[in-house]
Scaffold this motif. Sequence first.
Motif, short mmCIF file in Angstrom:
data_model
loop_
_atom_site.label_atom_id
_atom_site.label_comp_id
_atom_site.label_asym_id
_atom_site.label_seq_id
_atom_site.Cartn_x
_atom_site.Cartn_y
_atom_site.Cartn_z
N ASN A 108 8.15 27.94 45.49
CA ASN A 108 7.65 26.76 44.77
C ASN A 108 6.43 26.13 45.43
O ASN A 108 5.69 25.39 44.79
N LEU A 111 3.72 28.05 43.61
CA LEU A 111 3.72 27.72 42.18
C LEU A 111 3.24 26.29 41.96
O LEU A 111 2.50 26.02 41.02
N TYR A 223 8.53 25.33 36.59
CA TYR A 223 7.28 26.04 36.32
C TYR A 223 7.49 27.09 35.23
O TYR A 223 8.60 27.61 35.05
#
Length: 254
Positions: A108, A111, A223
Amino acid sequence: MVNVKKFIYKILIFITLPNVYFVRKIYKKIIFLHIPHCGGNTIHRFLKFNFGNRGKKIILKNTLKDFDILEDGKDHFYNFGHFGLDYIKKYFDDKNFFYIMNIRNPRNFYLSNYFRDKKYNSIYTPTEKFPSIEQYLQINKDLNKDNIFCRYLSGSFIYKPSNTKVNDEIFEKAVNNLKLFHCIFIVEESKQSLNILSNKLKIPFNLTSILKPHANKHSNSKYPPISEEANELLESMVTYDNKLYEIVLKKNNL
């Protein structure tokens, strides 16, 4: 017209005096190693709400000789910034400092970087076509910006574009350096992490329980799906960080 935010922070200077008084009896300074895109805004609010606007952001420089927290931040109760362990390791012998760092699911981190930058078209000029997720990850991998948590915790200036590859030795250094921090904030466990932080600092009046700072203002860690190619690239960039993250979770009994 009165700036509401400035007004609130002025009030906090006075109502946080008991917190500052009691915590300073134990720790003369709080230092927050802020890894980007890992819920750092929540910790900033925690510090401001509980200690008032008594902090100073340390701007990253390339050499230690230009930087001294004891001097540059001597009038501030807490310091924070996007610096690695190399910038603060010389202070670890001072047992009166309290150290915080932040971490999240390693995937993450990348992302969050990509989709936030894409949303705001930051870094790139409006005339350029924003790269695909595959291109973005490959660029970062080519710049050796993989395994970012191990890099920040290595004790060396290798968390910006560098020629250094993360290996077993760097990973072991990062794992060993975890013990230098009093508290590790985990984005996925924000509420529990803040409670742990408050308890370890022995804050008498935790104002964040009233003001409720939020952890992730951009995406809430959600996401869009990515391609198989992007997923393979991403996994190749977090091999060591995944292991480090699991160790942090175990240390926090999560």
